[in-house]
Every structure is written in C-alpha cells, then in structure tokens.
Design a protein around this motif. Structure first.
Motif, PDB file in Angstrom:
ATOM      1  N   LEU A   1      15.948 -26.100  17.820  1.00 19.69           N
ATOM      2  CA  LEU A   1      16.433 -27.410  18.452  1.00 19.69           C
ATOM      3  C   LEU A   1      15.934 -28.358  17.246  1.00 19.69           C
ATOM      4  CD1 LEU A   1      15.716 -27.151  21.973  1.00 19.69           C
ATOM      5  CD2 LEU A   1      17.999 -26.933  20.820  1.00 19.69           C
TER       6      LEU A   1
ATOM      7  N   PRO B   1      20.709 -22.437  17.242  1.00 16.62           N
ATOM      8  CA  PRO B   1      19.706 -22.029  18.490  1.00 16.62           C
ATOM      9  C   PRO B   1      20.616 -21.035  19.261  1.00 16.62           C
ATOM     10  CG  PRO B   1      20.019 -24.644  18.534  1.00 16.62           C
ATOM     11  CD  PRO B   1      20.622 -23.716  17.322  1.00 16.62           C
ATOM     12  N   TYR B   2      21.864 -20.847  19.415  1.00 18.99           N
ATOM     13  CA  TYR B   2      22.807 -20.219  19.987  1.00 18.99           C
ATOM     14  C   TYR B   2      22.907 -18.804  19.318  1.00 18.99           C
ATOM     15  CZ  TYR B   2      26.362 -22.201  17.036  1.00 18.99           C
ATOM     16  OH  TYR B   2      26.938 -22.648  16.105  1.00 18.99           O
TER      17      TYR B   2
ATOM     18  N   ARG C   1      19.757 -17.294  18.089  1.00 22.08           N
ATOM     19  CA  ARG C   1      18.598 -16.742  18.018  1.00 22.08           C
ATOM     20  C   ARG C   1      18.222 -16.072  19.463  1.00 22.08           C
ATOM     21  NH1 ARG C   1      14.686 -21.173  15.176  1.00 22.08           N
ATOM     22  NH2 ARG C   1      15.952 -21.693  13.863  1.00 22.08           N
ATOM     23  N   PRO C   2      17.513 -14.891  19.699  1.00 20.76           N
ATOM     24  CA  PRO C   2      17.039 -14.140  20.843  1.00 20.76           C
ATOM     25  C   PRO C   2      15.776 -14.893  21.382  1.00 20.76           C
ATOM     26  CG  PRO C   2      16.368 -12.909  18.759  1.00 20.76           C
ATOM     27  CD  PRO C   2      17.193 -14.201  18.295  1.00 20.76           C
ATOM     28  N   VAL C   3      16.196 -15.992  21.561  1.00 28.57           N
ATOM     29  CA  VAL C   3      14.958 -16.820  21.969  1.00 28.57           C
ATOM     30  C   VAL C   3      15.523 -17.731  23.028  1.00 28.57           C
ATOM     31  CG1 VAL C   3      13.098 -18.766  21.301  1.00 28.57           C
ATOM     32  CG2 VAL C   3      13.732 -17.080  19.678  1.00 28.57           C
ATOM     33  N   ASN C   4      14.610 -17.900  24.181  1.00 28.71           N
ATOM     34  CA  ASN C   4      15.207 -18.706  25.033  1.00 28.71           C
ATOM     35  C   ASN C   4      13.977 -19.638  25.665  1.00 28.71           C
ATOM     36  OD1 ASN C   4      17.229 -16.122  25.937  1.00 28.71           O
ATOM     37  ND2 ASN C   4      17.890 -18.429  25.752  1.00 28.71           N
ATOM     38  N   THR C   5      14.380 -20.965  26.082  1.00 25.62           N
ATOM     39  CA  THR C   5      13.405 -21.833  26.451  1.00 25.62           C
ATOM     40  C   THR C   5      13.565 -22.424  27.890  1.00 25.62           C
ATOM     41  OG1 THR C   5      13.989 -22.904  24.268  1.00 25.62           O
ATOM     42  CG2 THR C   5      12.568 -24.193  25.666  1.00 25.62           C
TER      43      THR C   5
ATOM     44  N   GLY D   1      23.635 -17.669  30.269  1.00 30.99           N
ATOM     45  CA  GLY D   1      23.590 -16.917  29.206  1.00 30.99           C
ATOM     46  C   GLY D   1      24.355 -15.730  29.057  1.00 30.99           C
TER      47      GLY D   1
ATOM     48  N   ARG E   1      28.085 -16.246  28.209  1.00 35.66           N
ATOM     49  CA  ARG E   1      28.230 -16.917  26.730  1.00 35.66           C
ATOM     50  C   ARG E   1      28.251 -15.568  25.877  1.00 35.66           C
ATOM     51  NH1 ARG E   1      28.814 -20.307  29.671  1.00 35.66           N
ATOM     52  NH2 ARG E   1      30.697 -19.452  29.552  1.00 35.66           N
ATOM     53  N   ARG E   2      27.331 -14.571  26.320  1.00 38.90           N
ATOM     54  CA  ARG E   2      27.410 -13.490  25.213  1.00 38.90           C
ATOM     55  C   ARG E   2      28.334 -12.336  25.757  1.00 38.90           C
ATOM     56  NH1 ARG E   2      21.716 -11.593  25.071  1.00 38.90           N
ATOM     57  NH2 ARG E   2      21.561 -12.426  27.163  1.00 38.90           N
TER      58      ARG E   2
ATOM     59  N   ARG F   1      16.708 -18.413  34.461  1.00 38.31           N
ATOM     60  CA  ARG F   1      17.922 -18.713  33.702  1.00 38.31           C
ATOM     61  C   ARG F   1      17.628 -18.200  32.215  1.00 38.31           C
ATOM     62  NH1 ARG F   1      20.010 -24.642  32.528  1.00 38.31           N
ATOM     63  NH2 ARG F   1      18.333 -24.699  31.351  1.00 38.31           N
ATOM     64  N   ALA F   2      16.227 -18.284  31.839  1.00 35.47           N
ATOM     65  CA  ALA F   2      15.889 -17.936  30.404  1.00 35.47           C
ATOM     66  C   ALA F   2      15.769 -16.637  30.384  1.00 35.47           C
ATOM     67  CB  ALA F   2      14.588 -18.657  30.062  1.00 35.47           C
TER      68      ALA F   2
ATOM     69  N   ASN G   1      18.106 -13.378  30.107  1.00 32.32           N
ATOM     70  CA  ASN G   1      18.627 -12.977  28.690  1.00 32.32           C
ATOM     71  C   ASN G   1      17.814 -11.766  27.936  1.00 32.32           C
ATOM     72  OD1 ASN G   1      20.819 -14.739  28.677  1.00 32.32           O
ATOM     73  ND2 ASN G   1      19.340 -16.339  29.017  1.00 32.32           N
TER      74      ASN G   1
ATOM     75  N   PRO H   1      14.891 -12.338  26.098  1.00 32.90           N
ATOM     76  CA  PRO H   1      14.731 -12.868  24.891  1.00 32.90           C
ATOM     77  C   PRO H   1      13.558 -12.228  24.140  1.00 32.90           C
ATOM     78  CG  PRO H   1      13.874 -14.585  26.445  1.00 32.90           C
ATOM     79  CD  PRO H   1      14.440 -13.322  27.238  1.00 32.90           C
TER      80      PRO H   1
ATOM     81  N   ALA I   1      21.953 -25.415  26.725  1.00 32.46           N
ATOM     82  CA  ALA I   1      23.296 -24.616  26.434  1.00 32.46           C
ATOM     83  C   ALA I   1      23.399 -24.093  25.515  1.00 32.46           C
ATOM     84  CB  ALA I   1      24.551 -25.639  26.796  1.00 32.46           C
ATOM     85  N   MET I   2      22.776 -24.767  24.343  1.00 30.84           N
ATOM     86  CA  MET I   2      22.755 -24.049  22.910  1.00 30.84           C
ATOM     87  C   MET I   2      21.919 -22.937  23.009  1.00 30.84           C
ATOM     88  SD  MET I   2      24.389 -26.098  20.470  1.00 30.84           S
ATOM     89  CE  MET I   2      23.598 -27.207  19.266  1.00 30.84           C
ATOM     90  N   ASP I   3      20.708 -23.302  23.555  1.00 29.18           N
ATOM     91  CA  ASP I   3      19.493 -22.407  23.736  1.00 29.18           C
ATOM     92  C   ASP I   3      19.950 -21.077  24.538  1.00 29.18           C
ATOM     93  OD1 ASP I   3      16.545 -21.875  23.342  1.00 29.18           O
ATOM     94  OD2 ASP I   3      16.742 -21.481  25.583  1.00 29.18           O
ATOM     95  N   LEU I   4      21.036 -21.219  25.536  1.00 31.55           N
ATOM     96  CA  LEU I   4      21.529 -20.206  26.096  1.00 31.55           C
ATOM     97  C   LEU I   4      22.804 -19.498  25.528  1.00 31.55           C
ATOM     98  CD1 LEU I   4      20.744 -21.684  29.798  1.00 31.55           C
ATOM     99  CD2 LEU I   4      19.686 -19.539  28.517  1.00 31.55           C
ATOM    100  N   TYR I   5      22.772 -19.365  24.098  1.00 30.26           N
ATOM    101  CA  TYR I   5      24.146 -18.917  23.368  1.00 30.26           C
ATOM    102  C   TYR I   5      25.305 -19.458  23.670  1.00 30.26           C
ATOM    103  CZ  TYR I   5      20.254 -15.345  24.012  1.00 30.26           C
ATOM    104  OH  TYR I   5      18.912 -15.090  24.174  1.00 30.26           O
ATOM    105  N   ALA I   6      25.323 -20.883  23.917  1.00 33.52           N
ATOM    106  CA  ALA I   6      26.537 -21.506  23.896  1.00 33.52           C
ATOM    107  C   ALA I   6      26.887 -22.205  22.448  1.00 33.52           C
ATOM    108  CB  ALA I   6      26.681 -22.453  24.924  1.00 33.52           C
ATOM    109  N   THR I   7      28.097 -21.999  21.828  1.00 32.62           N
ATOM    110  CA  THR I   7      28.431 -22.640  20.688  1.00 32.62           C
ATOM    111  C   THR I   7      28.573 -24.014  20.900  1.00 32.62           C
ATOM    112  OG1 THR I   7      30.659 -22.052  20.848  1.00 32.62           O
ATOM    113  CG2 THR I   7      29.480 -20.412  19.938  1.00 32.62           C
TER     114      THR I   7
ATOM    115  N   GLN J   1      31.644 -24.414  23.188  1.00 32.49           N
ATOM    116  CA  GLN J   1      31.438 -24.059  24.445  1.00 32.49           C
ATOM    117  C   GLN J   1      30.603 -25.187  25.055  1.00 32.49           C
ATOM    118  OE1 GLN J   1      29.761 -20.148  23.541  1.00 32.49           O
ATOM    119  NE2 GLN J   1      31.479 -19.079  24.155  1.00 32.49           N
TER     120      GLN J   1
END
Lengths: 286, 399, 290
Positions: free
Chosen positions: B78, B98-99, B101-105, B125, B128-129, B170-171, B174, B176, C196-202, C205
């Motif tokens: 970020l 950020p999207y 990376r295999p990292v979640n916050t 998440g 999205r994948r 939510r994190a 995934n 991560p 959202a970006m952190d959760l893989y959304a482009t 998205q």
C-alpha cells in the motif's frame, strides 16, 4: 481514517475537463458576455444590432430608472430572510433536539411541500390570500384588517410568499449545525446559567452560527433575485429587480440596460456576501 | 537519535541472523533489506533490515510515528518504498501490486465493506481469485471465529469485537504467506482486548501462518508474540523474545518503553572476566559482562523496580552484592498485590521500587529511612550517550 | 464562580420534587413542549398551500370570465381528463424530457468532476472549485440573463428553444451534483479500497465492487436533486426558451388568465411521487441499518 492521497497524472484532468469546460462555456463566459452587453451602445436594438461603445453611462441610467425595485428587492429579501430565520430556527431546533424518534420523518416533511411545483404552490397562496378568502375574512372580523383591507397584491403577500418558498434553504443548514451539537452542552449551560434564554444566547446560538450564516445566504440570494412571488402575489408597486431584468430582456429587448442591472445585482450580492461572511468569521464556507 | 546509534541498531538487528546474499533465495520467511521510506519532510523508515521467520507471531512495537505502520504498509504493497527490497519466501515482491501479493492485512479501522454482508466480506478474496468451494470455506472460517450465525448480517449490525473477528476471518481465509495486523485491537475496550489477544494467539497457533502484529501496546506485544522488534524513529532498536528484551534491554529506549527502569549514572572501575565493576555515586556495584552494552567509561546502570529490594537500614536483605544505603521514602502507593515506593537516594535521584505484598514484608511510610539492594545478575549497563528518559513517555505514545 | 452556581442550581433541583406535588400542571407540560409545538406549527404552515393544491385538483373548472381563483365544487374531472388542455401536457412532457436529459448529462459530468476533485491532484483545482461554487451563489436571474446575453451575442437569438434550455439546466444542475457526490466520496474511508486491493481485487474490480456501489447512493441522490431542479426551474428557462414552453412556463402563462385545475393534479402527483421515493429510500436505509 487514512489520509486521502490524491493521485497525480492525466486522469484528474480527463475527469474534470468535461464539467469544467461546460461551466466555463455556459457560466463563466456568459457572465463576461453579460458585462460586455451592459456596455453596449444603448441606442442599438435587436434589428440594427449593438455596438460596443463602453457605455458606462448605462449603469447610471439604470440606477436612476430602477433604484426603487433594486432597493425593494434587497429589503424584501432581507425581511423574508429574517422571517425564515425565526421560523426556520424554531423548526430546526425542534427537529434536532425535541423530535425523538420522529427526526427523520420530520426532516422528510420539511422537504416534502417543496417537492411540488414552485409556481403551483405559489398560486395556492394567491387563493389563500384572496380578497374574499378565509384569511382575509377572519382578519377583517378581528379588525386587524379594515373592511376593504386586503392581503393579495400587497408587499405583505410578496414577503410572505418569499418566506414560504425559501424556508427549506434555511431549515436544512440550521438543522445540520444544530444536529452536530452535543445536547449535553445545552444541559450543562442550563445547569450553569439556569435561565434557558441566557443559555440559548450564550451557548446554542453561537454554536449554530455556521448554520445561520449558510442558511441566511442560501435564503437571501435566491430571494433577492426572485420575481415569481412579486409577479403572482404582488402588484405594480411591488416589482422586484428580477421582474425588471426579465421584462427588459424579453419585452423591451433593451439588452444593455438589462445587462447592467444584472451586473449591479450580482456585484451587490457578492459584496454583501463577502462582508457578511467576513463579519461572521466563517470564511471556510467559501 | 545520533547516527552512531542508528548504525548500531542496524548492526544489532543484522546480527540476529546470518547475513548473506546467497541465502536470500533459500530463506522462506519475510526478509526486508535496507528498506527506506522518505516523505517530503521526514524519513518514516530508515534503512531497515528485518527477518521474520515463517510461522512466527512477530510483533512490531513502538510509539506512534515510529514507522511501524509504514513498514507494514510497504509489506502489504500500500506504500511504495523509497529504496530497499522486500523478499517473501525468496521472491522479490518490492514492485508488485497489493493484489498480486500473498499478503493480507487486518486494518486498524477493520475496513469492512459496509454494503456487503459478513459472508460476502469474508468471501471477497476467494471470489477475486476465482477459488472453488467458496461456500464451504467461508462457513468453516466463520465457525473458526465463531460468527457462523451472523453470516447474513451487515458489518454495521455487529459489535466492535465481532467486526474485528470478521476482519481477521476475511484476511485469514486467503491463507496468506504473511498476515499483517495493524493495531487490530486498538478500537476495543480493555476487557475485550485481553480476550481477543488470547483468541488471536489461539488462531495463529491453529492455522500456523506468519503473523506480523503492529502495536504500541507493550503488554500486548509481549503476551502474544514469539519475537518482538522494538522500533523507534524509523529503525529497530532491539529484537528478540519478549523475556530477553525485558530482562536485558540494550538501549535506554527499550529499557523505558518495555516496562519501567531505574537508570543510574555510574563510572566503570574495572572489567575482569565476566563482571564489570562500577562506581555508582560512591557505592561499588557490579554488572555481568553479558549485560553490559557499552564500552565507554561512563554508563547507565539499569535495574527494574521489581528487582530492587527495600529494607530498614542494617536489615539483612536477600541480595548479596549491590547494597545502597541512605535512602528516604518520598512516596508510597499501595496497589494491593504490591506496594510501589519512590526512594530518594543520597545523590538526589528518586528510584522506583515495587515490593510484592507477601504478607511478611514491612510496609514503609513516607519519610522512613531505608536501604536498597539488588542481585548483580539483574542489573544491566547502557551507553551513557543515550537519553536516560527515552521511551519513558508511554502515555503520550498511547494517545 | 460557575462552580458555585452549578452546585447552587443542582441543590435547588434536588429540593424541587419535595416542594412540588408529583402531578405536574398542564402549564409545565406546555412549557416543556413549547419548542416542539411551535416547530410542528411551522411544519403545518408549510403544508397549508399543499392542502390547497390537493383540494383544488378536485375543483370544478373556473369559468373563463371569472378572474377569481377559488373553490367552487368537487369533481373528479381534472383527474380523469388531465390533458384537457393539450398544451399543458405537451409542456409537461417537454419538462420531463429536458429534466431527464439534463439530469443524465449533469450527473455524468458532475460525478466525474467530483472524482477528480476528491481523488486527483491537478493544476487548477482551486479554480475548478470556485467555478463549481459560483453558479450556486449567483441568483438565477443573473445566470439566466448571462446565458441569454451570450446566446444573443453569438447570434443565436433566433435559435432559443429546447437545446438552449437543456444547456442552461445542465449548467445549474452540475454544481449541485458535484457537491453531493463529492460529499459522499469524501466521507468514504480510503481503507476500504485498500482492503479490496489487499484482497486481490484489481483496480477495476476495486472500483466496480467497492467504490461505485458505495458512492452510488450519492449519485442517485444527486440525479434526483438535478431532476427536480430542472423540472421546476422557471427563471433561467424563461429567459432562454424562445417559443418553447415548459411546465412552469405554462403555469406562469395561465396564471395571468384562468387557471386550469389540472395544474393542481400535476402538483399533487409530483408531491406523491417524491414522497414515495423519499419514504421508500428511508425505509430501505433503515432496514439495512437495523
């Protein structure tokens, strides 16, 4: 909340340009046209066309000819704004602090009457204030009005119409600033000062000033420029500046005079707003 | 802080693992190298080196503005680092989005999507994948955080503690490589906070992921993390297991920020073998060489208040070694489990003493003459060039 | 000093229940609720003309000769034949048409500008802000006469009509859209998009799944405000309309002659529709929050 990071780059320009261009071409440039028009040779006409002669004399001429409606507009606007402030403050205060769970409902009801057509609701005032109507008859019975006294086609009717039509512009900003206020502050001051009147003027009123300033501006500006109320509820002696500009443009086709009057109106309003806002110390409004 | 101290801090952190270019590709944890983030007016993170082993519960502890959140945001993608690299399981992810990376916050404000229900927040998440079995995975995760029945509610309908658990779920769902927690308990009240600390620790043990927890609460860091890194002004002051940091702080900042310390001016008289002998305002005291963190002639002799014993003059205290006579009690606070004293020493300094209320000890009163004493192995020696009050202003840091 | 007064007054409140009988007088009740009662009276006052509008929509038509606008008898004719005067209905249709088109463009341009102002840094930001603020601060008569002056100067005096009205309406609606959407956007937590970006959304998205749905109520509100401003405008429209007649202009025209009662039907329908929209919106918002 995270601090907003504003992105640089082309996208910002692409997003702002369409809207900004529209306002530039259809708001800013026309205002320049208006000033130019106000300086045209006054002897020109629609048929022969106008010539730019920097006729500053136009301004002198229109002030001489129309100083009465000009002053009348400011006066009516100010009186209507004052009445709006009194009525609006009571209503906004009641909604903010006394309405309990009916707050949203009351807010909806404040806006509701104004969702119908401006002209249609102004026409119903014409009926209400009519010479043989209920209000006039009652007032005559109570001897408030003389036997041949009337309300319609009087300055009273015009100011009443203005007050009515611009009331929500006052209530909503007042409500917004009162609603933000912590009611415990008022309770604390009741505790400290005892007297509700004192605590109102020492605590509530000063804290609601931002709402008062924006409310009065939002009411005063359109009220001064309005001519629908003056036309439908007034008579030839209650003509406001809007009536004059309108008829100079559409009936008399005297563009330079109409332009000069418009510029004067805009300048007066801007000057008054600036002085007022500076006095009230809420420049962040602009 | 001086440049010398900066450099020292870097060396210290570097020293905790073996540094080498070759093992970048084999290291399976998170590795930060020379990470720097400068803003227009200040440097938030300054040439930071850090290794976070895979599967560990790692705490980044420091006062607000120390750069810990900026570090976290750079790992999340970020914030873009000014310079330096971020390696995750051998891959350089410094420049990825950020999207990617295999990292979640877990955000401080939780940042739950208000227009989606709990289920969809947690599923976000996965969707999205384009993962399969979204339904069953979300259910499983909601059960883990004990929110199964709330699945169709909106975030606004949940309590603060429940929202916190949704943010975590939510994190976590995934799976991560690294889970970042940015002051995740900051918005909760004290009681809920303590129970969530235990909960978080349980979940981390259960799922076995790497957690990096950013906090300014030293108690929170010490109770939860396997490894704590104390950060100050953009650099890491000291890193290690919570007990090591507490018992053997290497800087005045750590000594004060983690718990409380008495820091007393002293001069080195002699160094022999594993003992440093000091002259402390006329009293000879000794400090183990392994707990001495300065090479100069002067130093701050540090001792934790609960390690200090208090007694009437001449009373035989269970502390062979460092005994300092001539104290006067200036303040007594009775806490029930313990009594806290302020004792004015002959050189004018007031020292803190915490005494367990075992029932056998005398409780002194204001004005009483006392003698202080501590076992030499509890003392530590810090560099005199450092500010003795650094990090002591914890109340300010909390706000 | 205030502390002394505070204790004094607290003391007196403490003593009061003992001194007074437990049953409170109607006067005390009145004094407690006086502000609320006054507020409700003000509210009632704003509804008086609305009652008249609804009532007059059931009024027998007024004869051509009669100049007095008054109630002469109940009928449903106005509701059954709303288009008795076809020119009213065509004016109404034109107002709706202009309202929809102007709303569409003003909402689009205004939303884009709001995003630019909240999310982007560019040269001329503060000038743009001023440009957006000014039309709201200028009286309508000035806006209208400025536009007319420009159209005349451009030799378009003969072309005034549908499109010049459209241009004017987009102009004055635009600012209100920007202000409404900007407020909504500025009130949004940045962390939501970051999450959202952190959760893989482009970025795309993120925009369509998070940003847009969250800003949408603001855009919808702006569009409704826009439509009602456009639909109801008289002053600016009248100056720039040439021979084209909108509904408010029709009412203006007939107000000097005899007023067909159908305008009150339109007025009643307007308030019913708007109230329905507002109340449905409110109850949906409440259901989501509860």
């Amino acid at each position: 909340m995270a601090e907003t990071v504003r992105r640089r780059g082309r996208t910002g320009y692409l997003l702002i340009i369409p809207g900004a261009l529209w306002l530039l071409v259809f708001f800013a440039f026309p205002f320049y046209s208006l000033i130019a028009t106000s300086l045209y040779d006054p002897t020109g006409s629609d048929f022969r066309g106008y010539q730019m002669t920097y006729a500053f004399g136009n301004y002198v001429d229109v002030v001489e000819a129309y100083w009465q409606p000009l002053l009348r507009s400011l006066l009516y606007g100010a009186i209507a704004t004052f009445f709006c402030l009194v009525l609006g403050y009571v209503l906004a205060y009641a909604i903010a602090f006394k309405s309990g769970r009916y707050k949203t409902l009351m807010l909806v009801l404040v806006i509701a009457p104004f969702l119908t057509s401006f002209l249609v609701r102004t026409l119903s005032w014409k009926l209400l204030l009519a010479d043989d109507g209920f209000i006039v008859n009652t007032l005559q019975l109570l001897q408030v009005l003389g036997d041949d006294g009337r309300l319609l086609a009087t300055p009273f009717a015009v100011v009443a119409g203005l007050t009515y039509n611009f009331l929500p512009f006052m209530v909503l900003p007042l409500f917004a600033s009162l609603d933000k206020m912590d009611y415990r502050l008022i309770e604390a001051s009741r505790d400290l000062y005892g007297n509700p009147v004192v605590s109102f003027f020492k605590v509530t009123w000063p804290l609601s000033l931002p709402g008062v300033v924006s409310g009065t501006l939002l009411t005063f500006i359109p009220a001064v420029g309005d001519f629908i109320n003056a036309e439908l509820l007034g008579n030839t002696n209650t003509r406001m500046i809007g009536n004059v500009v309108q008829s100079l443009f559409t009936d008399a086709n005297d563009y330079p005079a109409a332009g000069a009057l418009s510029v004067i109106l805009m300048t007066m309003i801007l000057a008054m707003v600036l002085v007022y806002v500076r006095r009230a110390g809420t420049e962040e409004l602009l | 802080m001086s440049q010398a101290a900066d450099k020292q801090a870097v060396e210290r952190t570097g020293g905790s693992t073996t540094l080498g270019k070759d093992d970048h590709t084999t290291y399976d944890g998170l590795r930060l190298r020379a990470l720097t983030k400068s803003f227009a007016t200040f440097t938030a993170v300054d040439d930071l080196d850090l290794d976070v082993p895979r599967g560990s519960f790692f705490a980044l502890l420091g006062p607000s503005g120390c750069g810990k959140t900026t570090t976290l945001r750079m790992v999340a993608g970020l914030e873009t680092p000014t310079s330096g690299t971020i390696l995750l399981a051998g891959d350089d992810i410094t420049a990825t989005k950020p999207y990617q990376r295999p990292v979640n916050t877990v955000f401080q404000s939780y940042a739950l999507f208000p227009h989606l229900d709990i289920f969809e927040n947690v599923a976000f998440g996965l969707r999205r994948r384009k993962q399969k079995n979204v339904e069953s995975e979300v259910k499983e995760m909601l059960d883990l955080v004990e929110l199964g029945p709330q699945a169709r509610k909106r975030p606004a309908q949940l309590s603060g503690g429940q929202q916190q658990r949704v943010a975590l779920a939510r994190a976590l769902i995934n799976k991560p490589e690294v889970l970042l927690l940015d002051e995740p308990l900051g918005a909760l009240d004290l009681k809920l906070r303590r129970s969530m600390q235990i909960e978080l620790k349980r979940i981390q043990t259960e799922v076995g992921l790497t957690f990096i927890h950013v906090t300014h609460d030293q108690e929170e860091a010490m109770t939860m993390a396997d490894t704590v890194a104390v950060m100050n002004k953009g650099v890491i002051e000291q890193m290690g297991a919570p007990a090591d940091l507490y018992e053997n702080p290497r800087s005045t900042f750590v000594a004060n920020f983690l718990g409380q310390s008495n820091l007393i001016d002293g001069t080195v008289v002699g160094r022999s073998g594993d003992v440093v002998t000091m002259d402390m305002h006329g009293t000879p005291v000794s400090v183990p060489a392994g707990r001495s963190h300065t090479a100069s002639e002067r130093g701050w002799i540090g001792i934790r208040p609960e390690k200090v014993l208090i007694g009437a003059p001449g009373e035989a205290l269970d502390a062979p070694g460092n005994t300092i006579p001539g104290g006067i009690v200036t303040d007594v606070s009775f806490f029930g489990v313990s009594t806290q004293y302020l004792v004015r020493m002959p050189w004018g300094q007031e020292l803190q003493v915490f005494q367990q209320n075992t029932g056998r000890v005398t409780i002194f009163r204001k004005g009483d003459a006392v003698e202080l004493s501590w076992r030499p192995e509890y003392a530590f020696l810090l560099d005199h060039a450092q500010d003795a009050s650094a990090g002591a202003d914890k109340v300010g840091a909390d706000g | 000093m205030s502390a002394v007064q505070a204790t004094g007054s607290t003391g007196s409140t403490g003593r009061r229940p003992a001194a007074k009988p437990p049953r409170r007088s109607p006067f005390a009740w009145l004094r407690e609720h006086v502000v609320l009662i006054l507020g409700i009276l003000v509210l009632a006052y704003t509804f008086v003309p609305i009652a008249v509008v609804v009532l007059m929509s059931f009024n027998e038509p007024i004869s051509e000769q009669s100049k007095i606008y008054e109630f002469n008898g109940f009928t449903l004719d106005n509701w059954l034949n709303p288009c008795e005067d076809p020119s009213m209905c065509s004016a109404l249709g034109r107002s709706i048409e202009i309202g929809l088109l102007a709303t569409l463009l003003a909402t689009l341009l205004g939303t884009l500008a709001a995003f630019a102002l909240v999310r982007h840094q560019f040269k001329g930001r503060s000038t743009s802000n001023l440009l957006i603020f000014m039309p709201m601060a200028a009286p309508e008569i000035v806006l209208g006469s400025s536009l007319l002056a420009m159209f005349v100067a451009a030799g378009l005096a003969g072309q005034l009509g549908f499109w010049t009205i459209f241009i004017a309406h987009v102009m004055f609606c635009l600012s209100f859209v920007v202000v409404t959407v900007r407020a909504r956007l500025a009130g949004m937590d940045d962390a939501l998009e970051q999450a959202a970006m952190d959760l893989y959304a482009t970025p795309a998205q993120t925009f369509w799944k998070i940003t847009f749905p969250l800003v949408f109520p603001g855009i919808l509100g702006a569009a409704m405000l826009s439509f009602s401003l456009s639909f109801d405008d008289f002053i600016v429209t009248n100056l720039n309309s040439g021979n084209t007649t909108t509904f408010p202009m029709y009412v203006w025209g007939v107000s000097r002659r005899s007023v067909p009662m159908q305008i009150n039907v339109v007025g009643t329908v307007m308030i019913v529709i708007s109230l329905a929209i507002v109340l449905i919106g409110q109850s949906r918002a409440r259901r989501q929050a509860a």
